[in-house]
Design an enzyme around this catalytic site. Structure first.
Site, mmCIF file in Angstrom:
data_model
loop_
_atom_site.group_PDB
_atom_site.id
_atom_site.type_symbol
_atom_site.label_atom_id
_atom_site.label_comp_id
_atom_site.label_asym_id
_atom_site.label_seq_id
_atom_site.Cartn_x
_atom_site.Cartn_y
_atom_site.Cartn_z
ATOM 1 N N LYS A 112 0.809 -1.221 0.000
ATOM 2 C CA LYS A 112 0.000 0.000 0.000
ATOM 3 C C LYS A 112 0.841 1.270 0.000
ATOM 4 C CE LYS A 112 -4.245 -1.990 1.592
ATOM 5 N NZ LYS A 112 -5.152 -2.324 2.647
ATOM 6 N N LYS A 194 -6.527 -10.854 -5.235
ATOM 7 C CA LYS A 194 -7.624 -11.236 -4.349
ATOM 8 C C LYS A 194 -8.845 -10.345 -4.604
ATOM 9 C CE LYS A 194 -6.930 -8.274 -0.462
ATOM 10 N NZ LYS A 194 -7.017 -7.978 0.913
ATOM 11 N N LYS A 197 -12.809 -4.782 -2.747
ATOM 12 C CA LYS A 197 -13.638 -3.667 -3.196
ATOM 13 C C LYS A 197 -12.774 -2.628 -3.937
ATOM 14 C CE LYS A 197 -17.248 -0.870 -3.161
ATOM 15 N NZ LYS A 197 -18.322 -1.061 -4.118
HETATM 16 P P1 TYM Z 1 -11.020 -6.394 5.485
HETATM 17 O O1 TYM Z 1 -12.065 -5.406 5.804
HETATM 18 O O2 TYM Z 1 -10.157 -6.132 4.294
HETATM 19 O O3 TYM Z 1 -11.659 -7.834 5.275
HETATM 20 C C1 TYM Z 1 -12.531 -8.414 6.239
HETATM 21 C C2 TYM Z 1 -12.287 -9.919 6.314
HETATM 22 O O4 TYM Z 1 -12.482 -10.528 5.049
HETATM 23 C C3 TYM Z 1 -11.333 -11.277 4.662
HETATM 24 N N1 TYM Z 1 -11.182 -11.147 3.204
HETATM 25 C C4 TYM Z 1 -10.982 -12.162 2.379
HETATM 26 N N2 TYM Z 1 -10.884 -13.484 2.594
HETATM 27 C C5 TYM Z 1 -10.667 -14.276 1.505
HETATM 28 N N3 TYM Z 1 -10.563 -13.780 0.235
HETATM 29 C C6 TYM Z 1 -10.665 -12.461 -0.022
HETATM 30 N N4 TYM Z 1 -10.585 -12.001 -1.250
HETATM 31 C C7 TYM Z 1 -10.878 -11.587 1.083
HETATM 32 N N5 TYM Z 1 -11.024 -10.243 1.192
HETATM 33 C C8 TYM Z 1 -11.202 -9.991 2.501
HETATM 34 C C9 TYM Z 1 -10.172 -10.626 5.405
HETATM 35 O O5 TYM Z 1 -9.099 -11.523 5.574
HETATM 36 C C10 TYM Z 1 -10.830 -10.253 6.714
HETATM 37 O O6 TYM Z 1 -10.837 -11.344 7.594
HETATM 38 N N6 TYM Z 1 -7.424 -5.314 8.807
HETATM 39 C C11 TYM Z 1 -8.677 -6.037 8.593
HETATM 40 C C12 TYM Z 1 -9.786 -5.621 9.558
HETATM 41 C C13 TYM Z 1 -9.423 -5.725 11.009
HETATM 42 C C14 TYM Z 1 -9.345 -6.924 11.781
HETATM 43 C C15 TYM Z 1 -9.026 -6.487 13.091
HETATM 44 C C16 TYM Z 1 -9.497 -8.277 11.483
HETATM 45 C C17 TYM Z 1 -9.164 -4.683 11.832
HETATM 46 N N7 TYM Z 1 -8.928 -5.134 13.080
HETATM 47 C C18 TYM Z 1 -8.831 -7.417 14.127
HETATM 48 C C19 TYM Z 1 -9.310 -9.177 12.526
HETATM 49 C C20 TYM Z 1 -8.986 -8.752 13.812
HETATM 50 C C21 TYM Z 1 -9.183 -5.741 7.196
HETATM 51 O O7 TYM Z 1 -8.866 -4.734 6.603
HETATM 52 O O8 TYM Z 1 -10.103 -6.663 6.749
#
Ligand code: TYM
Length: 336
Positions: A112, A194, A197
């Protein structure tokens, strides 16, 4: 009851990548764990790119998406991260035990920040906030997709370091482990990376059947299938991988056979997938309509969630502050 925590950014859409990789697990696990699920708006603002005019609505939309997907507020605590200030406070305290070098080697940080003239500090410190999210609830299990495994490893390292330095020999923070689904990394419809959005390569859980079809139609398949008559290899086709999640074993067998023999064209295969995805999420679309018509209900649920989360979070924060030797908050005495 063991505890889980997980978070999702209010990116405006709950997509099938989030759902297959994490949220489906949130729903399944809420019956066996004391569960905390947060819409992490503080994570969303790290780069400064979020549109302030849309963030609040996107947060509400994500709440509606999660509730429609089956998060049960009677079982799980659903709340907005910024409504529990202890997240930011613990993050600051965890800065003390987080080496900058560890933050700099995070793959997401490298991806990023690449090419940015000025890197926001939030992008670097993002995993500390994520560690704070989890550790505030002393959660030992974190259902996430593969892209979060490295952040979770760092959260474990932060817990370990804090325990060593300030825990007085006790494991004040448990070391959290990832809970995977069988779809840890769902590829985007463009086949380039992957599903995400920000890449515009998603199918939303609440998309209409028409939208699902219009998104699937141009999606990448086996690149070797240049014409309708070329046989394909389902094992290298993302559309076939998605069939594995949304179609019955019989349908998958038939689709594979039709692909290998060029009996079907890719559009035929996508049509069946589009119908199966639409059907799977029909009850969720319906539920979302009901919730959209009653925003007060959603607001109330989130307020209750934040209240409950804050009670637990503040207790942990008090413990952390005491272990780190901060002077407890003072009250003005009645004689002053
Ligand atoms: P985020 O918002 O990008 O995604 C939310 C969850 O969805 C999973 N995910 C996917 N899994 C499989 N294939 C994909 N293409 C895919 N896209 C998204 C992500 O692995 C995630 O589990 N940093 C995190 C949010 C966060 C968080 C936390 C998660 C903040 N604090 C504490 C766990 C614990 C994030 O940006 O997820």
């Amino acid at each position: 009851m063991p505890r889980i925590f997980s978070g999702i950014q209010p990116s405006g859409e709950l997509h099938i990548g989030n759902w297959l990789g994490a949220v489906r697990n949130w729903v399944n696990l809420q019956y066996d764990f004391e569960s905390f699920y947060s819409i992490v708006d503080l994570h969303a603002v790290t780069t400064g790119a979020t549109d302030p005019g849309h963030l609040a609505q996107q947060t509400m939309d994500m709440a509606i998406g999660l509730l429609s997907a089956g998060i049960d507020p009677e079982k799980a605590t659903l709340f907005v991260q910024s409504h529990v200030p202890a997240h930011s406070e613990l993050m600051w305290l965890l800065n003390a035990v987080t080496p900058v070098g560890d933050l700099e080697r995070m793959t997401q940080y490298k991806d990023k920040s690449r090419g940015l003239k000025s890197i926001p500090a939030g992008l670097l410190n993002y995993p500390i906030l994520q560690a704070a999210d989890i550790l505030l609830y002393r959660a030992d299990t974190v259902p996430v997709g593969e892209d979060q495994f490295q952040h979770l490893e760092l959260a474990r390292e932060i817990a370990r370091r804090w325990n060593q330095r300030f825990g007085g020999g006790e494991a004040f923070f448990p070391e959290p482990v990832a809970r995977k689904t069988e779809a840890v990394r769902v590829m985007g419809l463009d086949g380039k990376g992957k599903m995400s959005k920000s890449q515009g390569n998603t199918v939303g859980l609440l998309d209409s059947p028409d939208d699902i079809w219009h998104k699937l139609r141009p999606a990448m398949t086996d690149p070797a299938r240049k014409t309708r008559k070329d046989p394909g290899d389902p094992d290298v086709c993302n559309i076939f991988a998605l069939h594995g999640h949304f179609s019955s074993a019989d349908t998958c067998g038939m689709v594979a056979e039709q692909c290998r023999t060029a009996g079907w064209g890719c559009l035929d295969c996508k049509r069946v997938l589009a119908d199966n995805i639409s059907e799977r999420f029909a009850p969720m679309r319906e539920q979302a309509q009901e919730l959209k018509a009653d925003p007060q209900r959603v607001t109330d649920l989130l307020a209750r969630g934040a209240e409950h989360a804050a009670a637990i979070a503040n207790e942990t924060l008090d413990g952390v502050q005491a272990c780190m030797g901060l002077l407890p908050p003072l009250v003005v005495s009645s004689t002053a």
